[in-house]
Design an enzyme around this catalytic site. Sequence first.
Site, mmCIF file in Angstrom:
data_model
loop_
_atom_site.group_PDB
_atom_site.id
_atom_site.type_symbol
_atom_site.label_atom_id
_atom_site.label_comp_id
_atom_site.label_asym_id
_atom_site.label_seq_id
_atom_site.Cartn_x
_atom_site.Cartn_y
_atom_site.Cartn_z
ATOM 1 N N TYR A 110 45.146 30.539 31.412
ATOM 2 C CA TYR A 110 44.455 31.418 32.611
ATOM 3 C C TYR A 110 43.585 30.268 33.499
ATOM 4 O O TYR A 110 43.215 29.273 32.827
ATOM 5 C CB TYR A 110 43.274 32.263 32.037
ATOM 6 N N ASP A 148 34.704 33.790 28.314
ATOM 7 C CA ASP A 148 34.815 32.894 27.128
ATOM 8 C C ASP A 148 35.689 31.791 27.612
ATOM 9 O O ASP A 148 36.887 31.801 27.095
ATOM 10 C CB ASP A 148 34.988 33.706 25.879
ATOM 11 N N ILE A 149 35.367 30.903 28.743
ATOM 12 C CA ILE A 149 36.195 30.308 29.229
ATOM 13 C C ILE A 149 36.179 28.850 28.802
ATOM 14 O O ILE A 149 35.333 28.082 28.514
ATOM 15 C CB ILE A 149 35.996 30.000 30.789
ATOM 16 N N GLU A 150 37.412 28.375 27.968
ATOM 17 C CA GLU A 150 37.375 27.354 27.123
ATOM 18 C C GLU A 150 38.553 26.407 27.497
ATOM 19 O O GLU A 150 39.052 25.539 26.736
ATOM 20 C CB GLU A 150 37.389 27.537 25.683
ATOM 21 N N GLY A 151 39.381 26.769 28.566
ATOM 22 C CA GLY A 151 40.529 25.893 29.013
ATOM 23 C C GLY A 151 40.696 26.171 30.528
ATOM 24 O O GLY A 151 39.950 26.910 31.333
#
Length: 328
Positions: A110, A148-151
């Site tokens: 994403y 919950d953006i981790e990438g």
Amino acid sequence: MDTKRQALLLLLVLTIFPFTIKASSSGGIAIYWGQNLGDGTLTSTCDTGNYEIVLLAFLNVFGGGRVPSWNFAGHCGDWSPCTKLEPEIKHCQQKGVKVLLSLGGAIGSYSLSSPEDAKNVADYLNAKFLSGQSGPLGSVTLDGIDFDIEGGTNLYWDDLARELDNLRQQNSYFYLSAAPQCPRPDHYLDKAIKTGLFDYVLVQFYNNPSCQYNQANGDATDLLKSWNDWTSSVLPNNTVFMGLPASPDAAGNGYIPPNDLISKVLPIIKQTSNYGGVMLWDRFHDVGNDYSNQIKKYVKRPVLRFVTKVSEAIVGSISASLNSMFPN
Ligand SMILES: *[C@@H]1O[C@H](CO)[C@@H](O)[C@H](O)[C@H]1NC(C)=O
């Protein structure tokens, strides 16, 4: 004081009252659900009565022209629509549990490619999850969207927050939450959090030794310092949750044994005005470790004494007005 002034005072108190209550959130538990069959059903999760917010994890493919996709582990079969959740989501909402869709997670594909892309994703989320029209989870009106953006990249998440905010202002209100890592500023979400549009900031105080509980010696200094930095850096109307692993193996590190949380951490963080409660990763580990059951009653803030005080003030002012209107 003359009657007019009494009446004005009364009006003022009555106007302020609901806002004061809203500002003093009572403290609850937010939990991620959906990454392990051991979560149990959504219905059984909400029936525990332990949670204020359930975050469905995750919509993990979207943006940049990708066909959106979600992963709820074995709950629906991988990568398939999950309309069987519709009645369970409605059941949770009827019980007063807010159900949010979480975007992102550690595994997925994403990113947002432009402000227009952010608008398209916002419109998609609104149409498929927030408006009661049919979508991958059935015809549901979820209570909000979690970031919950981790990438991917750190671009345009602020645009997505603003686009979603535009939609909730036009239609009916829904909540926005963000789940940054505790080191500040968060690489992916800093700009978005600075918009001030997140009702809930669920800070992950795990897998980040510099700002979490020191399990080896039971020292909470780094954790509490980071908590203070976070709660003072966001707007007063952005409530902050302390995000924690629900069991020792729910994360690489950062676990706080319930008794330590209850004695060393909660009494301090509950004094913060924008304290929102505790976020747990995740339901599966909570089931195995019985964590939320043990901490639940200590997470709540004693609002009763506060409400009583405000009520007394109101009653006092009403009786004062009546006395001056009808002197005996
Ligand atoms: C918080 O308050 C500011 C105004 O000070 C407002 O712009 C923002 O939308 C509010 N955020 C939330 C989550 O309500």
